[in-house]
Design a protein around this motif. Structure first.
Motif, short mmCIF file in Angstrom:
data_model
loop_
_atom_site.label_atom_id
_atom_site.label_comp_id
_atom_site.label_asym_id
_atom_site.label_seq_id
_atom_site.Cartn_x
_atom_site.Cartn_y
_atom_site.Cartn_z
N ALA A 78 0.81 -1.22 0.00
CA ALA A 78 0.00 0.00 0.00
C ALA A 78 0.84 1.26 0.00
CB ALA A 78 -0.94 -0.02 1.21
N GLU A 79 1.96 1.25 0.75
CA GLU A 79 2.75 2.47 0.85
C GLU A 79 3.45 2.79 -0.47
OE1 GLU A 79 5.14 -0.86 2.96
OE2 GLU A 79 3.06 -0.20 2.77
N ASP A 80 3.55 1.81 -1.38
CA ASP A 80 4.18 2.03 -2.67
C ASP A 80 3.15 2.26 -3.77
OD1 ASP A 80 6.74 1.46 -1.54
OD2 ASP A 80 6.28 -0.67 -1.66
N ASP B 227 -8.16 5.48 -17.80
CA ASP B 227 -7.85 4.24 -18.52
C ASP B 227 -7.13 3.22 -17.63
OD1 ASP B 227 -9.01 5.18 -20.83
OD2 ASP B 227 -7.11 5.88 -21.70
N ASP B 228 -6.21 3.70 -16.78
CA ASP B 228 -5.50 2.75 -15.92
C ASP B 228 -6.45 2.12 -14.90
OD1 ASP B 228 -5.75 5.18 -14.55
OD2 ASP B 228 -3.83 4.95 -13.50
N PHE B 229 -7.40 2.92 -14.41
CA PHE B 229 -8.40 2.36 -13.49
C PHE B 229 -9.22 1.29 -14.20
CE2 PHE B 229 -12.66 1.98 -11.86
CZ PHE B 229 -12.48 1.90 -10.49
N PHE C 266 -6.34 -8.12 -7.16
CA PHE C 266 -7.41 -7.41 -6.46
C PHE C 266 -6.83 -6.60 -5.31
CE2 PHE C 266 -10.47 -7.39 -2.94
CZ PHE C 266 -11.65 -6.96 -3.54
N SER C 267 -5.92 -7.21 -4.56
CA SER C 267 -5.30 -6.53 -3.42
C SER C 267 -4.49 -5.31 -3.86
CB SER C 267 -4.41 -7.52 -2.66
OG SER C 267 -3.79 -6.90 -1.56
N ALA C 268 -3.68 -5.48 -4.91
CA ALA C 268 -2.86 -4.37 -5.40
C ALA C 268 -3.73 -3.24 -5.94
CB ALA C 268 -1.91 -4.87 -6.48
N PHE C 269 -4.84 -3.60 -6.57
CA PHE C 269 -5.77 -2.60 -7.10
C PHE C 269 -6.35 -1.77 -5.97
CE2 PHE C 269 -10.32 -1.69 -8.06
CZ PHE C 269 -10.14 -0.79 -9.09
N ARG D 244 -4.16 0.85 -4.42
CA ARG D 244 -4.20 2.12 -5.14
C ARG D 244 -5.42 2.95 -4.75
NH1 ARG D 244 -2.79 2.31 -11.40
NH2 ARG D 244 -2.64 4.51 -10.73
N ILE D 245 -6.53 2.29 -4.45
CA ILE D 245 -7.71 3.00 -3.96
C ILE D 245 -7.39 3.67 -2.62
CG2 ILE D 245 -10.07 2.72 -3.10
CD1 ILE D 245 -9.99 2.36 -6.08
N VAL D 246 -6.73 2.94 -1.72
CA VAL D 246 -6.34 3.50 -0.42
C VAL D 246 -5.43 4.70 -0.61
CG1 VAL D 246 -5.10 3.04 1.73
CG2 VAL D 246 -6.62 1.29 0.78
#
Length: 235
Positions: free
Chosen positions: A22-24, A213-215, A101-104, A107-109
């Motif tokens: 998350a921090e990255d 687009d990336d989203f 899903f977790s990495a996505f 990015r929301i966080v």
């Protein structure tokens, strides 16, 4: 020289295969695109009747919350998509099973912080426990401003996005998202107007990043992974 080349090669390989935490994570948007100072009214003044009335709501919740409600509010201090596990209700709904899903959602966080933090710093609304020592918070104390609520903003975005992935459970997911925000009042760290502003902010953020687009690309990959792992038909 060959030894140095080998070290660099190993370092690059580790970087390529290591999970993104998350921090990255890179935000999908920030305050330069979504300026909440232009979208939200300022919070009620500290000495206003509105703030005193909202303080009364918090103190009422403080004496009426059940042990179960307090425990859920404490657990909801975590800012992560896994707080929706009780709605998804599937043992496979875990970070280990859902890396895309977790990495996505990391990015929301990150997006929530990038949009909300500048507004908090601008308005600097004191937290309820700083306004009155009658308030006894049950979660870790924050140094950031109260308005708008970052947790509520995040919960709203997560709820909207997750319900678009699993529309079969949209009502339950959005109910959980609203509960996640309300629990900031139960915990004694936010006023009602902080929650309302967070829900507005979360809705605006969701509508904005859905056009990127990336989203769109990462959403489809995360959705596909989620529905496959949970054994859902592909919508």
């Amino acid at each position: 020289m060959r030894k140095l080349a080998n070290i660099l090669a190993v370092t690059l390989l580790i970087a390529l295969v290591s999970p993104v935490f998350a921090e990255d994570a890179k935000p999908f948007a920030d305050a330069t695109e979504i300026n909440l100072l232009d979208l939200l009214p300022p919070p009620p003044a500290d000495d206003s009747a509105q703030t005193r009335a909202e303080l009364g709501e918090i103190l009422t919740l403080q004496v009426t919350r059940t042990p179960e409600e307090a425990a859920l509010a404490t657990a909801d201090d975590a800012e992560e998509i896994w707080r929706f596990a009780n709605v998804i209700n599937n043992p496979k709904f875990t970070k280990e099973n859902l890396p895309k899903f977790s990495a996505f959602f990391d990015r929301i966080v990150a997006t929530e912080g990038a949009v909300i933090d500048p507004a908090k710093k601008f308005w600097k609304r004191p937290r309820p426990y700083l306004y009155s020592d009658l308030v006894k918070p049950i979660v870790e104390l924050s140094k950031s401003g109260a308005y708008p609520s970052g947790h509520t903003t995040l919960g709203t975005v997560m709820g909207i996005v997750l319900s678009n992935m699993v529309p079969e459970q949209k009502a339950a997911i959005m109910t959980r998202a609203w509960e996640y925000g309300h629990n900031r009042m139960v915990a004694g760290v936010h006023y009602a107007t902080d929650i309302e502003a967070g829900r507005i902010s979360g809705t605006v953020i969701s509508q904005t990043i859905m056009t990127h687009d990336d989203f769109k690309a990462e959403f489809e990959a995360a959705k596909s992974e989620l529905r496959t792992v949970l054994g859902l038909t592909h919508a």
